[in-house]
Every structure is written in C-alpha cells, then in structure tokens.
Design an enzyme around this catalytic site. Sequence first.
Site: not given
Length: 422
Positions: A204, A322
């Site tokens: 991320e 995710e």
Amino acid sequence: MHCESQMRWLIWGVLFLLSDLSSSSSPAPAAFVGVQDGHFQLNGSPFVFNGFNSYWMMSVAADPNQRHKVSDVFQDAAAAALTVCRTWAFADGGYHALQISPGVYDEIVFQGLDFVIWEARKYGIRMILSLVNNYKDYGGRAQYVQWAEAAGDQIHNDDDFYTNQLINTYYKNHLQKVLRRKNTINGLRYMDDPTIMGWELMNEPRCEVDSSGNTINRWVEEMGSYVKSIDKKHLVGIGMEGFYGDSSPTKIKSNPNSYKLGTDFITNNLNKYIDFATIHAYPDAWLPGQSEATKMAFLEEWITTHWTDSKTILKKPLIFEEFGKSTKGQNQTFSVRDRDLFLSKVYSIIYNLARNGATMAGGLVWQVMAEGMESYYDGYEIVLSQNPSTNAIITQQSNNMAALHTVKLNIKTQHGLNKSRY
C-alpha cells in the site's frame, strides 16, 4: 548403548526418507505463473484463483514451536481449495526483525520464511511476497528513514524513502538479499522457485508530499527495473490500493471521498516492469457513517472501474488483493452473518468479472489465521476451522474459480484444435 544409538539413527533415517517421499508426491508447483494477453497464465492456459492474506507467517514461523500454525493455515486453505497466499517478506528493525539493521539479517527469521515457502509448496499454494511496508508496522518506510538519518543523511519526512539515494541503496540491497536467498530446506533460491507467484514492491504505497503520483512512479520504475535485472522468472506488482491520480482527473472522484494519496493507478501500473495490477478496499474504514447499501455500491463501482481500466488501458491482470469485514471499530453489531453476506457479494462480483474477461484474476481475502492466534487478531481474522459458514462460502468461491479455470482451459484447447485443422 552403541547398538541402541545405531538403531535410533536408523529409525530417524527411515522416517526422514519417508517424509521426503511424502513431500515429493505433494502437488508442488512446477511451473511459473506468467502473463499473456492481459491475463495470468499457467502451463499455457489462463490462470484464475481464489486466495487469502496471512501477513504474519514469517514472524510466527521464526519460532519452530509455532510453525504448526503456518501448517494448519495451509492445510485448511488447501481444503478450501485456496491456491494463492500473500504474506510479508520483510520485518525491518524492532522485535523479531528479519533485517536488524541495513544489510544485517537474522538467519533464524529468514529460516522462518524458508519454512513458509516450503510449506506452501507442499500444499500446492503459490505465494505473493511483499517486500516493504508503507506503514510503521514491521518497520516499513519509517525504519529505512531512521536508518538513513542515523547514518548522517539529512531527512525531511518519511516520503524521503522514495527519493533518498542511501535509502534506495538500502532497499535495493534488501531486494537482492531476498531474491537471491537460498532456501535452507530445499536448496532452491527464491528467484528460482515457482512456488513464488510474484513480488510486490510495497504494501500500500502512499506519498503525501506529491499527490500527483509522479514520485512513486519514478520509484516504481527504478525498483521494478532492479527486480527484473535480478529475477526474470517472476512477476512483479506494486501492491497498490488503487487510488487514481492526476493522469485521470475525472476518475479521482472514484476515490473514496476523492482522496489523493500520492499514487496513480493508471500511470504507475502502465510501467513496463509491472506485470499485474492490484486494488484493496475497506468500505467500513473508508466511508464511515455511510449505509451498508452505499458502501456496497461504492465497492462494486470500485472493482468494476479498475477492472475496465485494467482490461482496456493497462491490458494487465487485476487482483482484488485485500478486502474483509471487521468486527471492530464502528461496526459494533457485527455478526458472522454480516461477514458472510459481504464475502458472498464480493465473490459474486469477482466471479462475474472473471467470467467476462480473464483480466480479473481473483481475490485475496484479509485474512486467514490459525487457532490460538488471538494476539494477532485485527478484527478481520478468519479461522477456517472455527467458522464453518464462512469456510463454506470461501470454498464455494474457490470451486467456482477453479471451474472457470477449467472452462478457459477447454476453450483454449478447443481453439488450438480448430486452428490445427487449417
């Protein structure tokens, strides 16, 4: 005593040979996952899948007395027909660090990662390994910045991670160390092991000082190129959440609350060294206070928009990497039924997009854990052996994706037969 000692060694040797024979008959991955025509490819056919995240595996496996938890998860995952797992190949500084200080590694922790990859291989599960964290958990960018500052470099903030030359050297050294690591169990270098599906540059990535995405784009170019210079067999992804940037101004409104977090889904993933795109989504955290209907409408648009861009602009496979439903935070009325409904909806979207085009490759739920891991709970934990209804939904999605893989294989085979007639 001498005879007893010889007998013990003989018995041990027989048991070792039997275990070796047993592992050699397991469904160990024999071919590398590749990319062709915008989809993952395995053994000459499109590869779609259902998978999961278990970020904690290396840290737990560093303690031989806890390794059974890794084995338990892989066993439960294989029983649910899950075929891809994502985990961390980093732990920078702090407790149970893999990289204690720049270039200095804890061999015991590295052997934990050896075990994770070996165990995944035994169960026919492929690994996506992330190489550094955006956040301070397990060290991340902040730890690299602290190391550079301690070495005498002038540092302004954590975003210097992307531009500071000393930090870039530290990170490249880590890439080299991991990629060239020889597994102490099977003797395979990581870069030669088809159990590993691909590498991810960061979990991320974000950059507050440059919302355009250009700073991260230059970093992706440099680090993606470096990985490929060492390892030409494995795929490379960035590990992005999917936020749009300045190259697509009309799409910034698709970001939750029109966030701009220093990434550009289009430009960053168009990079020639990047083989696949990823998105993450947490509607409960991103859209607090909104209705469930609003959150689900956002999620469906988020997935579909990125699938369309991956198919028409990037021409690269997309992983919904995710997603999950938390028991914590504002969602105080959580029930397993809520999670099951959420997963069912997400899986339906993934399946329908994968059926309509192999660009959507699959999803990785956050996250699967073993029994007795309460200290690791983050609200999203799923213990498959303790959650039969959730397990059933996950298994059904795995079977649906496996059937889709078979259909795509048959279509490709039939297409090849038809071509051979002329």
